[in-house]
Design a protein around this motif. Sequence first.
Motif, PDB file in Angstrom:
ATOM      1  N   ARG A  86       0.840  -1.192   0.000  1.00  0.00           N
ATOM      2  CA  ARG A  86       0.000   0.000   0.000  1.00  0.00           C
ATOM      3  C   ARG A  86       0.877   1.245   0.000  1.00  0.00           C
ATOM      4  O   ARG A  86       2.084   1.156   0.233  1.00  0.00           O
ATOM      5  CB  ARG A  86      -0.957  -0.008   1.194  1.00  0.00           C
ATOM      6  N   ARG A  87       0.266   2.367  -0.262  1.00  0.00           N
ATOM      7  CA  ARG A  87       1.005   3.632  -0.247  1.00  0.00           C
ATOM      8  C   ARG A  87       1.486   3.928   1.166  1.00  0.00           C
ATOM      9  O   ARG A  87       0.784   3.667   2.145  1.00  0.00           O
ATOM     10  CB  ARG A  87       0.111   4.794  -0.712  1.00  0.00           C
ATOM     11  N   SER A  92       3.380   9.653  -0.080  1.00  0.00           N
ATOM     12  CA  SER A  92       2.488   9.014  -1.055  1.00  0.00           C
ATOM     13  C   SER A  92       3.215   8.512  -2.298  1.00  0.00           C
ATOM     14  O   SER A  92       2.653   7.750  -3.072  1.00  0.00           O
ATOM     15  CB  SER A  92       1.361   9.970  -1.451  1.00  0.00           C
ATOM     16  N   ARG A  93       4.476   8.909  -2.481  1.00  0.00           N
ATOM     17  CA  ARG A  93       5.249   8.400  -3.624  1.00  0.00           C
ATOM     18  C   ARG A  93       5.821   7.025  -3.351  1.00  0.00           C
ATOM     19  O   ARG A  93       6.205   6.306  -4.269  1.00  0.00           O
ATOM     20  CB  ARG A  93       6.403   9.359  -3.956  1.00  0.00           C
ATOM     21  N   VAL A  95       5.893   3.079  -1.401  1.00  0.00           N
ATOM     22  CA  VAL A  95       5.040   1.937  -1.099  1.00  0.00           C
ATOM     23  C   VAL A  95       5.595   1.233   0.130  1.00  0.00           C
ATOM     24  O   VAL A  95       6.808   1.156   0.317  1.00  0.00           O
ATOM     25  CB  VAL A  95       5.016   0.964  -2.302  1.00  0.00           C
TER      26      VAL A  95
END
Length: 158
Positions: A86-87, A92-93, A95
Motif C-alpha cells: 500500500r502507499r 504518497s510516492r 510503497v
Amino acid sequence: MGVQPNPVTDVDDTVVDLLVTAGRLTRAAGTLSADDLPRATVRALAVLDEHGTLRVSEFARIDRTSQPTATALIARLVGEGYASRRRDPDDSRAVVIALTPAGQARLAASRAAMRDALPDPLPGFDAERLTALAADLRELLAAIRESTGSHTSPRKHR
C-alpha cells in the motif's frame, strides 16, 4: 612469557562464532524441515514479522539484497497473499509492505515444520537448558542492536 589472550578479541571472536553458528542453525533447520517453502520466502516472511511494515528499500537493506531482488521477492509474497502493498502514509510516492494474516499463518506453519523435524527430546538439551539458551540469545541480539545503533530494530512502522 607466552602470549596473553586479549579478552576483548576473545569476546569479539566468541560473538562472531555465535553469529556464524546461528546462521548454520538456521540453514540446518531449513534442510531438516519437510516444509517446501523456499528459504528466501521464509526469510522474507520472518523479516516482515519481526520489523512490521517496511518500505521496499528498508526491506532490501535488512535482507541484504538489491532493491530489484527485494521487489521481485515481495511481488511473489503479494501474489501468494502473504504480504500486502500500500502507499506509505508518510510519503504518497513510496510503497510499504506488510505481512498479511495468511503470511503470518504460513510463517507459523514453516516454523512448526522445523520444530516437528527435530528429535524430541534433543539429546543433551532439556527444556530448562533450551529456555536459558533462548533467553541468552535474545539478550545478545538486544545488546548487539543497542551497542551498534542498529537500524534493524523491530516494528519500525507499526
